[in-house]
Design a protein around this motif. Sequence first.
Motif, mmCIF file in Angstrom:
data_model
loop_
_atom_site.group_PDB
_atom_site.id
_atom_site.type_symbol
_atom_site.label_atom_id
_atom_site.label_comp_id
_atom_site.label_asym_id
_atom_site.label_seq_id
_atom_site.Cartn_x
_atom_site.Cartn_y
_atom_site.Cartn_z
ATOM 1 N N UNK A 43 2.515 7.695 15.564
ATOM 2 C CA UNK A 43 2.185 8.477 14.371
ATOM 3 C C UNK A 43 1.228 9.602 14.720
ATOM 4 N N UNK A 44 1.042 10.506 13.775
ATOM 5 C CA UNK A 44 0.063 11.569 13.979
ATOM 6 C C UNK A 44 -1.336 10.941 14.044
ATOM 7 N N UNK A 45 -2.310 11.615 14.656
ATOM 8 C CA UNK A 45 -3.645 11.014 14.792
ATOM 9 C C UNK A 45 -4.273 10.601 13.460
ATOM 10 N N UNK A 46 -4.074 11.411 12.418
ATOM 11 C CA UNK A 46 -4.658 11.075 11.118
ATOM 12 C C UNK A 46 -4.013 9.825 10.528
ATOM 13 N N UNK A 47 -2.678 9.781 10.601
ATOM 14 C CA UNK A 47 -1.964 8.629 10.063
ATOM 15 C C UNK A 47 -2.247 7.377 10.889
ATOM 16 N N UNK A 48 -2.383 7.542 12.198
ATOM 17 C CA UNK A 48 -2.668 6.398 13.056
ATOM 18 C C UNK A 48 -4.029 5.806 12.711
ATOM 19 N N UNK A 53 -6.862 1.261 10.599
ATOM 20 C CA UNK A 53 -7.953 0.712 9.788
ATOM 21 C C UNK A 53 -7.421 -0.205 8.694
ATOM 22 N N UNK A 54 -6.342 0.224 8.048
ATOM 23 C CA UNK A 54 -5.778 -0.578 6.957
ATOM 24 C C UNK A 54 -5.208 -1.897 7.477
ATOM 25 N N UNK A 55 -4.465 -1.846 8.576
ATOM 26 C CA UNK A 55 -3.874 -3.067 9.138
ATOM 27 C C UNK A 55 -4.970 -4.042 9.571
ATOM 28 N N UNK A 56 -5.982 -3.528 10.241
ATOM 29 C CA UNK A 56 -7.075 -4.397 10.692
ATOM 30 C C UNK A 56 -7.774 -5.060 9.513
ATOM 31 N N UNK A 57 -8.015 -4.290 8.444
ATOM 32 C CA UNK A 57 -8.690 -4.839 7.269
ATOM 33 C C UNK A 57 -7.822 -5.902 6.583
ATOM 34 N N UNK A 58 -6.528 -5.649 6.460
ATOM 35 C CA UNK A 58 -5.634 -6.610 5.806
ATOM 36 C C UNK A 58 -5.521 -7.900 6.603
ATOM 37 N N UNK A 59 -5.365 -7.804 7.899
ATOM 38 C CA UNK A 59 -5.267 -9.018 8.715
ATOM 39 C C UNK A 59 -6.596 -9.777 8.700
ATOM 40 N N UNK A 96 6.903 9.164 10.381
ATOM 41 C CA UNK A 96 6.991 8.156 9.332
ATOM 42 C C UNK A 96 6.862 8.850 7.988
ATOM 43 N N UNK A 97 7.887 8.714 7.145
ATOM 44 C CA UNK A 97 7.843 9.373 5.855
ATOM 45 C C UNK A 97 7.734 8.392 4.704
ATOM 46 N N UNK A 98 7.803 7.125 4.982
ATOM 47 C CA UNK A 98 7.658 6.124 3.939
ATOM 48 C C UNK A 98 8.880 6.040 3.057
ATOM 49 N N UNK A 99 8.725 5.343 1.941
ATOM 50 C CA UNK A 99 9.819 5.212 0.990
ATOM 51 C C UNK A 99 9.232 4.962 -0.392
ATOM 52 N N UNK A 100 10.013 5.204 -1.402
ATOM 53 C CA UNK A 100 9.556 5.000 -2.776
ATOM 54 C C UNK A 100 9.484 3.504 -3.082
ATOM 55 N N UNK A 101 8.494 3.142 -3.885
ATOM 56 C CA UNK A 101 8.362 1.754 -4.314
ATOM 57 C C UNK A 101 9.337 1.473 -5.441
ATOM 58 N N UNK A 102 9.934 0.315 -5.390
ATOM 59 C CA UNK A 102 10.850 -0.106 -6.432
ATOM 60 C C UNK A 102 10.051 -0.405 -7.703
ATOM 61 N N UNK A 103 10.567 -0.006 -8.862
ATOM 62 C CA UNK A 103 9.832 -0.228 -10.116
ATOM 63 C C UNK A 103 9.676 -1.714 -10.411
ATOM 64 N N UNK A 104 10.655 -2.530 -10.027
ATOM 65 C CA UNK A 104 10.517 -3.972 -10.265
ATOM 66 C C UNK A 104 9.373 -4.547 -9.425
ATOM 67 N N UNK A 120 -5.232 3.505 -1.900
ATOM 68 C CA UNK A 120 -4.484 3.938 -0.729
ATOM 69 C C UNK A 120 -3.864 5.309 -0.966
ATOM 70 N N UNK A 121 -3.339 5.521 -2.167
ATOM 71 C CA UNK A 121 -2.756 6.819 -2.500
ATOM 72 C C UNK A 121 -3.816 7.918 -2.427
ATOM 73 N N UNK A 122 -5.007 7.646 -2.962
ATOM 74 C CA UNK A 122 -6.075 8.639 -2.925
ATOM 75 C C UNK A 122 -6.518 8.933 -1.493
ATOM 76 N N UNK A 123 -6.552 7.902 -0.654
ATOM 77 C CA UNK A 123 -6.989 8.081 0.737
ATOM 78 C C UNK A 123 -5.983 8.887 1.546
ATOM 79 N N UNK A 124 -4.709 8.758 1.203
ATOM 80 C CA UNK A 124 -3.684 9.458 1.974
ATOM 81 C C UNK A 124 -3.383 10.860 1.458
ATOM 82 N N UNK A 125 -3.890 11.215 0.295
ATOM 83 C CA UNK A 125 -3.611 12.531 -0.271
ATOM 84 C C UNK A 125 -4.001 13.649 0.671
ATOM 85 N N UNK A 126 -5.191 13.588 1.216
ATOM 86 C CA UNK A 126 -5.675 14.657 2.103
ATOM 87 C C UNK A 126 -4.856 14.735 3.393
ATOM 88 N N UNK A 127 -4.402 13.604 3.878
ATOM 89 C CA UNK A 127 -3.622 13.589 5.123
ATOM 90 C C UNK A 127 -2.299 14.318 4.907
#
Length: 132
Positions: A43-48, A53-59, A96-104, A120-127
């Motif tokens: 991934x790009x340095x910002x996304x990486x 950080x997110x993966x480490x925190x979740x695990x 990595x472009x992600x995908x839309x979340x299913x409404x269900x 998470x959305x707010x944190x990724x806006x600037x990136x």
Amino acid sequence: MRTSTVRLAVSLLTRSYTLQEANAALLPPKPLFRHILRSHRNLSPEMRSLGDDYVKAEFRRHRAVTNPIHIIGFLSEWKLYLEGLPAAKDGDGERFSGQRLDTSLLEKMSSEQLGQLYELMQATKDVWRSPL
């Protein structure tokens, strides 16, 4: 005689699996964690940085979970995430472009989960605004 943990661990390679069976097999937490961090190298340095950080925190948050249903759900969702990451850094600019979340899926989320998703959305806006 007590069997060792080496003999108790069964490799995926001991019998031939179909592609669907192999993909459905869950990875143990540590190898899954390592695979995800290795995939973030593409991934790009910002996304990486954000992803690591997110993966480490979740695990870290789920380290003490003992409910098998939660563990299986956690590992299977992270495995799906890993499969969605780009495989290798190519010169043609695959990213990595992600995908839309299913409404269900959104309807099933608790208010705490929706709050985390919003953060998470707010944190990724600037990136996403910055040119790559």
